[in-house]
Design a protein around this motif. Structure first.
Motif, PDB file in Angstrom:
ATOM      1  N   HIS A   1     -64.895  20.044  -1.565  1.00  0.00           N
ATOM      2  CA  HIS A   1     -65.542  21.353  -1.542  1.00  0.00           C
ATOM      3  C   HIS A   1     -67.070  21.220  -1.450  1.00  0.00           C
ATOM      4  O   HIS A   1     -67.720  21.893  -0.653  1.00  0.00           O
ATOM      5  CB  HIS A   1     -65.158  22.122  -2.801  1.00  0.00           C
ATOM      6  CG  HIS A   1     -65.867  23.422  -2.929  1.00  0.00           C
ATOM      7  ND1 HIS A   1     -65.487  24.547  -2.225  1.00  0.00           N
ATOM      8  CD2 HIS A   1     -66.954  23.788  -3.662  1.00  0.00           C
ATOM      9  CE1 HIS A   1     -66.294  25.535  -2.518  1.00  0.00           C
ATOM     10  NE2 HIS A   1     -67.206  25.098  -3.405  1.00  0.00           N
ATOM     11  N   GLU A   2     -67.589  20.291  -2.248  1.00  0.00           N
ATOM     12  CA  GLU A   2     -69.043  20.097  -2.274  1.00  0.00           C
ATOM     13  C   GLU A   2     -69.559  19.511  -0.962  1.00  0.00           C
ATOM     14  O   GLU A   2     -70.675  19.817  -0.549  1.00  0.00           O
ATOM     15  CB  GLU A   2     -69.438  19.169  -3.440  1.00  0.00           C
ATOM     16  CG  GLU A   2     -69.207  19.769  -4.812  1.00  0.00           C
ATOM     17  CD  GLU A   2     -70.025  21.031  -5.042  1.00  0.00           C
ATOM     18  OE1 GLU A   2     -71.234  21.034  -4.739  1.00  0.00           O
ATOM     19  OE2 GLU A   2     -69.437  22.038  -5.507  1.00  0.00           O
ATOM     20  N   LEU A   3     -68.746  18.641  -0.346  1.00  0.00           N
ATOM     21  CA  LEU A   3     -69.212  17.979   0.888  1.00  0.00           C
ATOM     22  C   LEU A   3     -68.929  18.780   2.147  1.00  0.00           C
ATOM     23  O   LEU A   3     -69.604  18.614   3.158  1.00  0.00           O
ATOM     24  CB  LEU A   3     -68.574  16.583   1.022  1.00  0.00           C
ATOM     25  CG  LEU A   3     -68.990  15.559  -0.029  1.00  0.00           C
ATOM     26  CD1 LEU A   3     -68.397  14.196   0.309  1.00  0.00           C
ATOM     27  CD2 LEU A   3     -70.514  15.441  -0.106  1.00  0.00           C
ATOM     28  N   ASN A   4     -67.922  19.633   2.022  1.00  0.00           N
ATOM     29  CA  ASN A   4     -67.487  20.346   3.214  1.00  0.00           C
ATOM     30  C   ASN A   4     -68.621  21.140   3.872  1.00  0.00           C
ATOM     31  O   ASN A   4     -68.886  20.999   5.070  1.00  0.00           O
ATOM     32  CB  ASN A   4     -66.325  21.268   2.846  1.00  0.00           C
ATOM     33  CG  ASN A   4     -65.706  21.886   4.089  1.00  0.00           C
ATOM     34  OD1 ASN A   4     -65.499  21.179   5.080  1.00  0.00           O
ATOM     35  ND2 ASN A   4     -65.455  23.174   4.068  1.00  0.00           N
ATOM     36  N   GLN A   5     -69.297  21.925   3.029  1.00  0.00           N
ATOM     37  CA  GLN A   5     -70.323  22.819   3.586  1.00  0.00           C
ATOM     38  C   GLN A   5     -71.464  22.046   4.252  1.00  0.00           C
ATOM     39  O   GLN A   5     -71.763  22.281   5.427  1.00  0.00           O
ATOM     40  CB  GLN A   5     -70.805  23.729   2.467  1.00  0.00           C
ATOM     41  CG  GLN A   5     -71.412  25.016   2.955  1.00  0.00           C
ATOM     42  CD  GLN A   5     -72.886  24.992   2.767  1.00  0.00           C
ATOM     43  OE1 GLN A   5     -73.378  24.390   1.803  1.00  0.00           O
ATOM     44  NE2 GLN A   5     -73.619  25.586   3.711  1.00  0.00           N
TER      45      GLN A   5
ATOM     46  N   GLU B   1     -81.347  16.992   6.546  1.00  0.00           N
ATOM     47  CA  GLU B   1     -81.433  17.688   5.256  1.00  0.00           C
ATOM     48  C   GLU B   1     -80.056  17.906   4.628  1.00  0.00           C
ATOM     49  O   GLU B   1     -79.835  17.662   3.431  1.00  0.00           O
ATOM     50  CB  GLU B   1     -82.098  19.057   5.463  1.00  0.00           C
ATOM     51  CG  GLU B   1     -83.377  19.207   4.670  1.00  0.00           C
ATOM     52  CD  GLU B   1     -84.094  20.477   5.072  1.00  0.00           C
ATOM     53  OE1 GLU B   1     -83.440  21.545   5.023  1.00  0.00           O
ATOM     54  OE2 GLU B   1     -85.278  20.374   5.475  1.00  0.00           O
ATOM     55  N   GLN B   2     -79.145  18.357   5.486  1.00  0.00           N
ATOM     56  CA  GLN B   2     -77.789  18.619   4.992  1.00  0.00           C
ATOM     57  C   GLN B   2     -77.105  17.321   4.551  1.00  0.00           C
ATOM     58  O   GLN B   2     -76.364  17.291   3.571  1.00  0.00           O
ATOM     59  CB  GLN B   2     -76.943  19.329   6.061  1.00  0.00           C
ATOM     60  CG  GLN B   2     -77.359  20.775   6.307  1.00  0.00           C
ATOM     61  CD  GLN B   2     -77.266  21.623   5.029  1.00  0.00           C
ATOM     62  OE1 GLN B   2     -76.311  21.496   4.255  1.00  0.00           O
ATOM     63  NE2 GLN B   2     -78.267  22.446   4.786  1.00  0.00           N
ATOM     64  N   ALA B   3     -77.396  16.253   5.307  1.00  0.00           N
ATOM     65  CA  ALA B   3     -76.807  14.943   4.930  1.00  0.00           C
ATOM     66  C   ALA B   3     -77.358  14.512   3.572  1.00  0.00           C
ATOM     67  O   ALA B   3     -76.619  14.034   2.703  1.00  0.00           O
ATOM     68  CB  ALA B   3     -77.101  13.903   6.001  1.00  0.00           C
ATOM     69  N   HIS B   4     -78.695  14.722   3.363  1.00  0.00           N
ATOM     70  CA  HIS B   4     -79.294  14.383   2.058  1.00  0.00           C
ATOM     71  C   HIS B   4     -78.684  15.201   0.944  1.00  0.00           C
ATOM     72  O   HIS B   4     -78.417  14.715  -0.144  1.00  0.00           O
ATOM     73  CB  HIS B   4     -80.817  14.619   2.099  1.00  0.00           C
ATOM     74  CG  HIS B   4     -81.542  13.492   2.770  1.00  0.00           C
ATOM     75  ND1 HIS B   4     -82.835  13.599   3.251  1.00  0.00           N
ATOM     76  CD2 HIS B   4     -81.161  12.216   3.066  1.00  0.00           C
ATOM     77  CE1 HIS B   4     -83.199  12.459   3.799  1.00  0.00           C
ATOM     78  NE2 HIS B   4     -82.186  11.607   3.705  1.00  0.00           N
ATOM     79  N   ARG B   5     -78.486  16.506   1.251  1.00  0.00           N
ATOM     80  CA  ARG B   5     -77.919  17.392   0.220  1.00  0.00           C
ATOM     81  C   ARG B   5     -76.534  16.887  -0.192  1.00  0.00           C
ATOM     82  O   ARG B   5     -76.189  16.833  -1.368  1.00  0.00           O
ATOM     83  CB  ARG B   5     -77.832  18.814   0.774  1.00  0.00           C
ATOM     84  CG  ARG B   5     -77.644  19.810  -0.342  1.00  0.00           C
ATOM     85  CD  ARG B   5     -77.511  21.226   0.190  1.00  0.00           C
ATOM     86  NE  ARG B   5     -76.335  21.817  -0.416  1.00  0.00           N
ATOM     87  CZ  ARG B   5     -75.658  22.808   0.094  1.00  0.00           C
ATOM     88  NH1 ARG B   5     -75.994  23.308   1.269  1.00  0.00           N
ATOM     89  NH2 ARG B   5     -74.637  23.292  -0.544  1.00  0.00           N
ATOM     90  N   ALA B   6     -75.753  16.498   0.812  1.00  0.00           N
ATOM     91  CA  ALA B   6     -74.404  15.981   0.526  1.00  0.00           C
ATOM     92  C   ALA B   6     -74.509  14.754  -0.371  1.00  0.00           C
ATOM     93  O   ALA B   6     -73.767  14.602  -1.348  1.00  0.00           O
ATOM     94  CB  ALA B   6     -73.683  15.646   1.826  1.00  0.00           C
ATOM     95  N   GLY B   7     -75.502  13.883  -0.028  1.00  0.00           N
ATOM     96  CA  GLY B   7     -75.674  12.647  -0.814  1.00  0.00           C
ATOM     97  C   GLY B   7     -76.043  12.976  -2.257  1.00  0.00           C
ATOM     98  O   GLY B   7     -75.511  12.403  -3.204  1.00  0.00           O
TER      99      GLY B   7
END
Ligand code: ADP
Length: 524
Positions: free
Chosen positions: A313-317, A352-358
């Motif tokens: 769920h957290e990574l999907n978005q 940015e989104q990749a960092h957020r996922a990390g």
């Protein structure tokens, strides 16, 4: 024969007409009277017609009359009305020469009855000498003694009957209990078994007497039983043993309570055992254990699935965003874009989104990380202030702090980082709730104090509080009401506090806002 005083008897006349030469005799007579007066017993001399012709002092005292009064009386005056006939008959026997020792009941001058033992003998003069002994006391004592003996006999009879009743009650209990009851002597020979024992092992009480466990059970089982008996005798106290006993339908497990029996002199003479079949209970226990292990496995799987779902769920978005930005960049490149600015924007968005996922992934791992934990004496008030600073600086929302810290709080034994995590989580939850509810005044109250032998911390906010359903579920893993919440904060916080030996709970009567408490043990 007449008992009443009347005309002079020949003997009295003779005494009055004593010849002078009998003066010496008279002297002897006086000496005799004096001697009689000094005797401890009462003496009476009675004329053949029943009249008293002499009474010594003891006789006067005994009957309550003085000598003069007695000289006017006869035997019948001292006898009760219902004993006159016997008195006359016995007096005649004495006159006929019989020596009698008899018990009489006499009436004193004052009307009182006295028990007297009278030894009556005929004197050569034809008079009767009576020696009287007051046996009122003795007879009364004897009667009391007799009554006492009688009462004692009755008591013994009653007790014996009661003992018999108790014995049969005990026998009935032993015979009707579903437990197996047995008594073995010091060498392990059976003295007695109850009905249940007989039924289970097809052996009568008589057949079993004198036999040992080896006669009934396989050597290994019999030896284990004997060892238990010996141990009970050695320790001199009751002990419980689980004994496996072969039955018609396979081995059964018995819980056997064994204890020594002691004789009158405190010597153990036997071992008594009361054994209950716990085969079914054991089977249920094992089944339950298997179920519990199964449930635990299921629980672990559930947690794993939920964790995977949370990660997904957290990574999907962010992943969706990354792919959207990347696709846009690709199509711009494919279309030979004239705007490197737009391309850079799309690529920046993807980065940015990749960092957020990390970051999300790290946060999650941090949360779940348990690692090696070092506990040390920690000043809880210091940790509280740090957590407040951290929560206030997180930018999640403004709030006013009310801090009430116990000045003399001893250090707690804790892992500083974990306690801070718990506090930050509680504070953030409070701020989140107040921000979400748009509370006009956001206040967080933090308190520390000593309650009994623990340090207690309270964190209260001025938010909307929790509805009953939420309150019931807040500590469940993955329970959350926040759109971006994971629902792990409180579950993990509680696990951390409990690992420290403390407790974490939600106060349901907090009134305004939510109020959480936790406790921690002191370092010493
Ligand atoms: P999360 O914060 O990720 O939701 P938590 O386990 O910390 O996970 O909290 C679970 C839920 O408990 C929250 O979603 C919220 O509904 C409720 N909750 C916790 N603290 C508060 C609070 N101070 N006021 C109102 N509700 C709260």
């Amino acid at each position: 024969m007449d008992f009443s005083p009347g005309t002079d008897s020949p003997a009295m006349a003779e005494e009055r007409e004593l010849p002078a030469y009998a003066a010496e005799l008279k002297g002897q007579n006086d000496a005799l009277r004096t001697a009689l007066n000094h005797s401890r017993n009462a003496f009476l001399i009675v004329e053949p017609d029943g009249r008293f012709s002499f009474a010594n002092r003891q006789a006067e005292a005994l009957l309550g009359y003085d000598a003069e009064e007695l000289s006017l009386m006869s035997v019948s005056d001292t006898l009760p009305a219902d004993d006159q006939a016997r008195g006359l008959a016995e007096f005649r026997r004495v006159l006929a020469g019989d020596r009698l020792l008899q018990d009489w009941s006499l009436v004193r001058k004052d009307g009182a009855r006295i028990n007297v033992e009278i030894y009556s003998v005929l004197l050569p003069s034809g008079k009767v000498l009576g020696e009287l002994r007051d046996v009122t006391e003795i007879r009364r004592n004897a009667a009391e003694l007799e009554q006492y003996r009688h009462d004692l006999e009755r008591l013994v009879e009653e007790r014996t009957a009661e003992l018999g009743r108790n014995r049969s009650l005990l026998q009935a209990l032993v015979d009707h209990t579903t437990a197996v009851v047995f008594v073995k002597d010091l060498e392990g020979r059976y003295l007695s078994i109850n009905r249940r024992y007989s039924e289970l092992f097809h052996v009568s009480n008589e057949e079993m007497r004198g036999r040992t466990d080896l006669d009934l059970f396989p050597p290994e089982a019999a030896e284990a039983m004997r060892a238990a008996d010996r141990e009970v005798l050695a320790v001199g106290a009751a002990r419980e043993y689980e004994e496996v006993v072969p039955h018609d339908d396979g081995p059964h497990t018995y819980l056997s309570l064994k204890f020594p029996l002691y004789g009158d002199h405190g010597q153990a003479y036997a071992v008594c055992g009361i054994a209950t079949d716990i085969t079914e209970r054991k089977r249920l226990e094992m089944e339950l254990e298997a179920r519990r292990a199964e449930m635990e496995l299921l629980g672990h799987r559930h947690v794993a699935a939920q964790t995977a779902a949370a990660i997904a769920h957290e990574l999907n978005q962010p992943l969706v965003s990354v792919s959207a930005y990347s696709e846009a960049a690709l199509s711009m490149l494919a279309g030979g874009t004239k705007s490197p600015e737009k391309l850079a924007h799309a690529l920046r968005g993807a980065v940015e989104q990749a960092h957020r996922a990390g970051r999300t992934l790290h946060e999650l791992l941090d949360f779940l990380h348990k690692g090696d934990v070092v506990s040390e004496p920690v000043d809880l008030n210091v940790v509280l202030r740090q957590a407040l600073a951290s929560a206030a600086g997180s930018g999640s929302g403004e709030f006013r702090q009310v801090v009430e810290l116990a000045g003399d709080l001893p250090p707690v034994l804790a892992n500083r980082v974990q306690v801070e995590k718990v506090l930050v989580n509680l504070l953030r939850n409070g701020v989140d709730a107040m921000v979400a509810a748009g509370s006009p005044v956001s206040v967080v109250t933090v308190q520390s104090r000593q309650v009994e032998d623990m340090a207690q911390v309270m964190v209260q906010d001025s938010g909307p509080g929790l509805d009953p359903e939420t309150a019931r579920r807040v500590f469940e893993p993955f329970f959350t009401t926040k759109p971006r919440g994971m629902g792990l904060g409180l579950a993990i916080s509680r696990a951390l506090i409990e690992a420290h030996g403390g407790r974490l709970w939600l106060d349901l009567d907090s009134g305004q806002g939510a109020r959480f408490f936790f406790t921690l043990p002191f370092a010493s």
